[in-house]
Design a protein around this motif. Structure first.
Motif, short mmCIF file in Angstrom:
data_model
loop_
_atom_site.label_atom_id
_atom_site.label_comp_id
_atom_site.label_asym_id
_atom_site.label_seq_id
_atom_site.Cartn_x
_atom_site.Cartn_y
_atom_site.Cartn_z
N THR A 1195 1.69 -4.50 16.16
CA THR A 1195 2.62 -4.07 15.10
C THR A 1195 3.73 -5.09 14.90
O THR A 1195 4.11 -5.44 13.78
N LYS A 1196 4.29 -5.56 16.00
CA LYS A 1196 5.39 -6.53 15.93
C LYS A 1196 4.94 -7.81 15.23
O LYS A 1196 5.66 -8.35 14.37
N TYR A 1198 2.28 -8.25 13.20
CA TYR A 1198 1.98 -7.97 11.79
C TYR A 1198 3.27 -7.92 10.97
O TYR A 1198 3.34 -8.41 9.83
N THR A 1199 4.26 -7.31 11.57
CA THR A 1199 5.56 -7.22 10.87
C THR A 1199 6.15 -8.60 10.66
O THR A 1199 6.68 -8.92 9.59
N ASN A 1203 2.97 -8.35 6.94
CA ASN A 1203 1.91 -7.40 6.60
C ASN A 1203 2.26 -6.05 7.22
O ASN A 1203 1.81 -5.72 8.33
N LYS A 1204 3.03 -5.27 6.48
CA LYS A 1204 3.51 -4.02 7.04
C LYS A 1204 2.43 -2.95 7.06
O LYS A 1204 2.49 -2.04 7.90
N ALA A 1207 0.61 -3.47 10.10
CA ALA A 1207 1.51 -3.09 11.19
C ALA A 1207 1.55 -1.58 11.35
O ALA A 1207 1.52 -1.05 12.46
N MET A 1208 1.54 -0.83 10.20
CA MET A 1208 1.56 0.63 10.27
C MET A 1208 0.27 1.16 10.84
O MET A 1208 0.26 2.11 11.63
N PHE A 1223 9.53 3.25 11.82
CA PHE A 1223 8.97 2.14 11.05
C PHE A 1223 8.81 2.52 9.59
O PHE A 1223 9.07 1.71 8.69
N SER A 1227 10.61 0.54 6.55
CA SER A 1227 9.70 -0.23 5.69
C SER A 1227 9.93 0.08 4.22
O SER A 1227 9.86 -0.81 3.36
N GLN A 1229 8.03 1.59 1.95
CA GLN A 1229 6.87 1.36 1.10
C GLN A 1229 6.10 2.68 0.93
O GLN A 1229 5.95 3.45 1.89
N ILE A 1232 3.09 3.21 3.15
CA ILE A 1232 3.46 3.49 4.55
C ILE A 1232 4.01 4.89 4.68
O ILE A 1232 3.72 5.59 5.66
#
Length: 1448
Positions: A1195-1196, A1198-1199, A1203-1204, A1207-1208, A1223, A1227, A1229, A1232
């Protein structure tokens, strides 16, 4: 300066030797008791000048025993040895004896009460009587009290009356709880007790040590008892304490209670001889003073519990071995007088001095004595503070204090020496005369040819003819104020001034009105007369004509000067246009201002010496710093005398003392201040200087001199009060001493004999310089050619600080050296420092010292003291203020002492300057014994070493070794031992001490002897590794070479490595040394070449990102080949080959730790990878972490790659709800939010309302209204299934309908179908809710509606069938239709065979049906864990509201 006139009493011839004296407390009347062996005793009264009062003489055949005056009336009580007591009234001489047989023994005490209304008498037989006295001092009737104690009475005192208590205040205090106030209030209210009225309680004592309290009612109580006869009693009202002194000088202090009790506080034996002849004096401040015929007076301070003694000083005129017989203290003047057996009267003045800690201590200053005839047996101060009576064995002398008379006019001065002697000084002819008169002199006036003397009654005129004086006239005169001008004498009478001839004839009267008052002050200056009156009016008269004429109307000073009490001094200037005034204030204190009255402008100005500024500000300078400094010097003072110049009308001088000065004679406190005063410029400060030491006071100002009166230390017949020790000479004073001295004004120093034009020019120059008018100043002196005058003006510039003018003066003087010094001094930042340089060049060293101190340039002051040879002051200055140059000062002083031949003290200061290690051997080099002793004494290593070197140079090796050892100079010890061939001893010293220099020297010695092993050893101890390595290489010592190379520096390591490499043996040592020396590439190359894998591993551990990338890649390949993948990955990362490192991790299934991942994360600003490549690398790292199940790290990464969504997804796989919520929140979004909400639905959201709120919020923020509608449907179903709360379910279905209707679905038909279904569910739920609500009002209609619902085909799951049947069963049970209820239950069972009836029907109804039918209707079925049997519909509202304003 004060003088005491001695008046011998005019005793009748038949009077004998005086035995008793007593002054009246309020009147200047002295009672003297005497005894003539032939005729008996007598008592006489005398006035202050010794005149006998003829009517007041009493004679008896026995001696008078006690004399006591009435406190206020002129009535004297006389007690005789035969017991008689009489009252003698002054001046009538009326005698009132006490009744006969009142006393039959010698009278021992007489005491008046404080008000004088009671008289106590006591005798040696112990009889004490109290008498009442009327307002005129006469006895009234018989005695009030009579007590017989059977023992001789010794002392008696009245207890002072306490202030009257306020009964109201006592009552308030008693109510508030004050027990003492309550007792006093009860005592007053009851009128009880033995407390006497009117304060007539007294204490008396007897010879057996008993002290009694007696009141006027006859009550007598023995208060206390002491050992021995009581000699003195003292009561201290402030402490309610009674002090008792016995004949053996035992002091006891008792606390006295209102009930006549006494408690002993302290008891102490006083030093000194006791007995009847001891004189004991108490003071109000608690001071006990005794004189017992010893050379000292003893004092005990009862307040501070301290004691000390006062002794005589032979340098003041006292004789050796004089004994002090008696004492008397004057509290008003704070002077203690003592009489001696040699006929001297000594005076001590009490002075309060404060130390640096602000602690005030009492000091007694001994004054010069006066001399009387015979042994002084008694002393007593009179009612006036100016009178002192001294009783000797033959007579009584009255000493009357008076200020010394003096006057100056027309270059003639008269100063009083003794009560009847004048010293005359004529400065024009430089002659001295002495005038002796037959009477006491109380005032004197003098001119160049005339002297007038006034004795209080007559005025006598003397004319000078050559060296003698003769009287030319005498006439009666009661005037205390005198003045003389030419042939006229001015005296005063009420409301007028008389102008008389030398023979006393009145020529003119200068009258004053009643409002203007009586003239009391006269002053003549040149041809003008200033007059001051007792009503504070002043006038000035012109005396230039035949008759005196007023120049102005009388000026009422009280109208313009606030708080004016009386005029103290009035003086006018030589032009008659200015009058200066000193006043005393209403409270009797001298004013700290001097006032100036401008006759022409009719204005009053003043200079305030308390703040150091005039009323309108001084215009004398524009220099702010100088003005502040002058104000600081002048402030805190008040004027005591004033004078105008005899001929210069602008020049005025004033003598000032500090406000807190003990007396005006304190030399350090007296400042003489000179002003220029003009109408145009006002007050201009011209100069201020300390009064010269040894003079009494300022007498006059007559340019170019100040005139001062001198102090006298001791002269027979008069007592003077200078400071002890000042001006004391070795011989007797001359017959005609010089009583007036002259001191030149600052501007005339060295030019005292200049002519009048030069004098006027200097005055004008000083005036214009004061007002900063340089053009006029130079005009005034442009014609002066004398270098002495220019030097005087240069000196003037030092005081005025005008360096620009000083340069001109120095130029006219031709003093090039001073001009150069002044120019060089311009670099100094302080003005005072630059002026001080000028003062030094002009020889004004004291002024330079003062200036340096003022600007705190103690470094320059130090140099000044050194240049003047004042070494002690230089050292003190350096020690206290100039510590930066302290050692330098010590050194220069030591050099001076050495030059003077004082080597002993020079040694001390060389040591203080810390230069003794060099300077003392240099100084004592010629005295080897002294130098050796000094070295041994100092025990200094440097000195030991120097002395050892000196001895070595003298070939004294044994002694040199001794001192080298004391100095701990091991190199020199080894060197000398090697020189002496004792190399073994040198080795021991080097090994024991470890001294590097000694070891190096010894190694060189062994190398010279080709002892390689020892040489290498000591080179190693000396840390000279390069030399040791050199020897090892030369001699093939390979084993030692490695250790030495490792201890040495990188250069030596490289040299040793090259040696091993060239030799071809011990290659591992070469690799290690290359590595240690920092040549990693060379070490790796050699390690690869020789296949040293262990060395490669060690080297690789030190590789980092700063190493050569090619080298790192080569090492990584090496580790991959040998299966050490983790180390290979680390090296690839260090080489920035991230993809290769990641591929190794994937291929070899290496776990990507967070540390490794962070090391492969490239910073944003990196130039190694582009931003796209950087993100791609991060995603690859994250993919690897996903494969390995490290979802958080994935996740870290990807963030970080941006690319969230991925990451999610990674975070969702981790199942960490808290981090998922966080998160999603950060985020922001939609995708997400939806993913997070979908995840949260998978949790047990039914039991956590917070999760429900988050789900609703996330769906709302993600705009997933269709999903939100589905969630609301799920919520509605939970409310129905779990809680049977159809109301909340209806709300949730309604919200679902709203959301679904607003949702934008891609499939419109599906959305429409869902809306229709929701509408049908909402309708059914509403019908069921309506039926349940209608039941309370219309049960039949409610049952009908429920029956209709059961007919609906799609009733369940909108409304559970069981809930509808349960409703009907409950109804029938309540109506008692159990058969119908059973029928409905059967229908339910047919529809739902495995139904749990307890979920729909209450236990109460089921039990009722069982009771009727006998059929078991309940069974123990396992309850659905997700359901509850009952839910309170009125409980908390857990519904989560949807946002009302949803966007379409």
């Amino acid at each position: 300066m004060a003088v005491y006139f001695d008046h011998r009493i005019e005793a009748p011839e038949e009077s004998g030797a005086p035995t008793l004296i007593a002054w009246h407390p309020a009147h200047p009347v002295l009672a003297v008791g005497s005894l003539n062996p032939a005729t008996g005793g007598s008592v006489d009264l005398y006035m202050q000048h010794g005149e006998h009062v003829d009517q007041c003489r009493v004679e008896r055949g026995c001696s008078p025993a006690v004399l006591r005056w009435h406190p206020s009336k002129p009535v004297l009580c006389v007690g005789w040895e035969n017991g008689d007591v009489l009252l003698l009234t002054h001046p009538s001489g009326e005698q009132t004896p006490l009744p006969q047989n009142s006393h039959t023994a010698c009278i021992t005490l007489l005491e008046w009460s404080h008000s004088g209304s009671r008289l106590v008498t006591g005798d040696q037989a112990g009889v004490l009587t109290m008498w009442k006295v009327d307002a005129r001092g006469r006895l009234q009737g018989s005695h009030l009290v009579k007590q017989d104690y059977g023992k001789p009475l010794t002392c008696c005192i009245y207890r002072p009356t306490p202030p009257a208590e306020d009964v109201a205040l006592l009552a308030r205090a008693a109510v508030s709880g004050d027990e003492s106030a309550l007792d006093m209030f009860n005592w007053k209210k009851a009128g009880r007790g033995t407390k006497p009225h009117d304060g007539h309680l007294l204490y008396c004592s007897t010879t057996d040590g008993c002290v009694y309290s007696v009141d006027e009612r006859g009550n007598s109580v023995c208060v206390l008892t002491v050992e021995g006869a009581v000699q003195r009693l003292l009561f201290v009202p402030r402490k309610a304490m009674l002090a008792v002194v016995t004949e053996s000088l035992v002091l006891s202090q008792f606390s006295v209670t209102p009930d006549f009790g006494a408690q002993e506080l302290s008891k102490v034996k006083l030093s000194g001889r006791g007995g009847q002849n001891t004189v004991i004096v108490w003071t109000e401040s608690g001071l006990l003073i005794t004189a017992s015929g010893d050379p000292v007076i003893r004092l005990w301070d009862l307040e501070k519990d301290d004691n000390y003694v006062l002794s005589l000083d032979e340098s003041l005129g006292f004789e050796k071995g004089e004994l002090l017989n008696c004492v008397s203290y004057c509290p008003a003047k704070e002077i203690l007088a003592a009489g001696t057996n040699k006929g001297h009267v000594a005076l001590w003045r009490m002075v309060a001095e404060s130390n640096q800690k602000a602690v005030t201590a009492t000091q007694w200053k001994l004054q010069s004595p006066t001399e009387v005839e015979g042994n002084v047996t008694q002393l007593q101060w009179g009612s006036s503070i100016w009178l002192l009576a001294a009783c000797t064995s033959s007579t009584v002398q009255i000493l009357s204090e008076q200020l010394m008379c003096s006057h100056f006019s027309q270059q003639a001065a008269a100063v009083q020496l003794t009560p009847n002697t004048l010293s005359l000084s004529y400065f024009n002819t430089d002659t001295q005369l002495t005038l002796r008169t037959d009477t006491h002199i109380r005032a004197v006036q003098v001119t160049k040819s005339t002297v007038i003397v006034w004795n209080g009654k007559y005025l006598t005129v003397y004319e000078a003819t050559g060296p003698t004086l003769h009287s030319t006239g005498s006439f009666p005169c009661e005037s205390p104020a005198l003045a003389i001008h030419e042939e006229n004498i001015y005296t005063v009478e009420p409301n007028r001034v008389q102008v008389r001839t030398p023979q006393g004839t009145v020529k003119q009267l200068l009258t004053f009105s009643e409002a203007e008052g009586n003239p009391v002050l006269l002053n003549v200056c040149r041809s003008f007369l200033a007059v001051g009156t007792d009503t504070a009016h002043i006038r000035i008269f012109d005396l230039t004509r035949r008759e005196a004429k007023p120049l102005c109307n009388a000026k009422a000073l009280a109208e313009v000067i606030p708080d004016l009490g009386a005029l103290h001094s009035v003086k006018c200037n030589a032009n008659g246009n200015q009058i200066s005034i000193l006043i005393t204030r209403v409270n009797g204190r001298p004013d700290h201002r001097v006032y100036f009255y401008d006759v022409e402008l009719d204005t009053i100005t003043h200079f305030d010496f308390f703040i150091g500024r005039p009323s309108s500000g001084m215009s004398h300078t524009e220099d702010k710093e100088r003005r502040q400094g002058e104000e600081a010097d002048l402030c805190g003072r008040y004027p005591v005398s004033q004078f105008w110049d005899e001929s210069e009308p602008r020049l005025f001088v004033c003598e000032t003392v500090l406000v807190n000065s003990v007396s005006q004679s304190e030399k350090a406190d007296v400042l003489v201040v000179t002003f220029f005063i003009t109408q145009e410029h006002g007050l201009l400060l011209q100069d201020s200087t300390l009064r010269p030491i040894g003079v009494q006071g300022l007498l006059a100002l007559d340019t170019p001199y100040y005139y001062y009166t001198c102090k006298l230390l001791f002269r027979r017949g008069g007592l003077f009060l200078p400071d002890p020790g000042e001006g004391a000479g070795d011989g007797e004073p001359s017959a005609s001493p010089q009583m007036v001295v002259r001191r030149a004004l600052r501007d005339f120093s060295g030019l005292e004999d200049c002519d009048k034009p030069t004098r006027d020019a200097l005055l004008n120059f000083s005036f214009y310089l004061t007002i900063s008018d340089m053009d006029e100043a130079f005009k005034a002196i442009k014609l002066i050619k004398s270098e002495a005058v220019w030097e005087s003006m240069a000196r003037m510039c030092v005081k005025s600080r005008r360096l620009d003018v000083a340069r001109v003066c120095l130029g006219n003087m031709g003093n090039a050296r001073a001009a150069r010094a002044l120019r060089e001094a311009e670099k100094e930042p302080e003005l005072e420092a630059r002026v001080a340089v000028l003062a030094i060049q002009l020889g004004m060293l004291d002024e330079a010292e003062r200036l340096y101190r003022a600007c705190e340039r103690y470094d320059l002051l130090n140099k000044l003291y050194q240049a003047c040879g004042q070494w002690q002051r230089a050292v003190e200055t350096a020690e206290t203020h100039d510590r930066v140059h302290l050692r330098t000062t010590y050194y220069i002083y030591a050099k001076h002492l050495e030059a003077m031949g004082d080597t002993t003290i020079a040694l001390t200061y060389y040591e203080k300057s810390d230069t003794h290690r060099v300077e003392v051997p240099r100084m004592l080099i010629d005295d080897s014994v002294a130098l050796e002793n000094y070295v041994d004494k100092m025990k200094d290593r440097n000195l030991y070493k120097w002395w050892a070197q000196y001895l070595e140079s003298q070939s004294d090796m044994e002694s040199a070794l001794h001192y080298y050892e004391n100095a701990q100079d091991y190199l020199s010890l080894v060197r000398v031992h090697c020189y002496l061939g004792n190399i073994q001893k040198a080795s021991e010293i080097a090994n024991e001490t470890g001294n590097r220099a000694a070891s190096y020297h010894l190694a060189r010695q062994y190398e010279g002897q080709e002892d390689i092993s020892q040489s290498v050893h000591f080179y190693t101890r000396a840390q000279a590794y390069n030399n040791a390595i050199r020897l090892c290489k030369e001699n093939g010592l390979d084993e030692q070479l490695l250790n030495l190379a490792l201890l040495s520096n990188p250069e030596d390591m490289m040299e040793a490595a090259c040696y091993y490499e060239e030799k071809g043996t011990h290659m591992e040592r070469a690799v290690m040394l290359y590595h240690k020396a920092g040549h990693v590439s060379k070490a790796l190359e050699l390690a690869f070449a020789t296949q040293q894998f262990a060395a490669l591993q060690l080297i690789a551990e030190d590789l980092n990102e700063n190493s050569d990338p090619a080298l790192l890649a080569r090492c990584s390949d090496f580790f991959i080949k040998h299966g050490q993948y983790q180390k290979a990955v680390e090296l690839l990362v260090a080489a920035k080959k991230y993809h290769e490192a990641l591929q190794v991790c994937l291929d070899q299934s290496l776990t990507v730790s967070e540390e490794l991942a962070e090391s492969m994360t490239v910073p944003r600003d990196s130039t190694h990878l582009s931003e796209v490549e950087r993100k791609d690398l991060l995603e690859q790292i994250a993919d690897c972490c996903m494969r390995q199940g490290n979802y958080h790290l994935a996740t870290k990464k990807y963030t970080q790659a941006g690319n969230k969504l991925k990451a999610m997804r990674a975070l969702l796989k981790s199942g960490d709800t808290e981090k998922i919520v966080f998160f999603a929140g950060v985020s922001r979004q939609k995708e997400i939010y939806i993913m997070a909400a979908n995840y949260l639905q998978s949790l047990d959201w039914r039991k956590d309302p917070e999760i429900m709120k988050i789900i609703i919020g996330y769906y709302t923020k993600g705009r997933a209204l269709d999903l939100l509608a589905g969630f609301y449907e799920a919520c509605a179903q939970v409310e129905i299934d779990d809680y049977q709360n159809y109301e909340k379910a209806l709300g949730a279905l309604t919200e679902a309908y709203k959301c679904l209707s607003k949702a934008k679905s891609r499939n419109a038909e599906e959305q429409e179908s869902r809306l229709t279904e929701l509408t049908q569910k909402i309708s059914l739920v509403k019908r069921f809710i309506q039926a349940r609500r209608l039941y309370e009002e219309d049960p039949a209609e409610a049952v009908r509606l429920c029956e209709a619902l059961l007919q609906e085909a799609e009733l369940d799951p909108a409304v559970r069938v069981g809930d509808a049947y349960g409703f009907l069963v409950e109804h029938h049970c309540q109506q008692g239709n159990f058969s119908q209820a059973i029928a409905k239950l059967e229908e339910l069972r047919r529809m739902m065979p495995s139904v749990n009836l307890s979920l729909y029907v209450s236990q109460r109804s089921l039990k009722a049906l069982q009771g009727v039918t006998g059929i078991q209707l309940t069974h123990t079925e396992r309850q659905d864990p997700h359901t509850r049997t009952q839910h309170d519909s009125s409980g908390e509202d857990d519904e989560v509201e949807e946002e009302d304003n949803l966007q379409d």
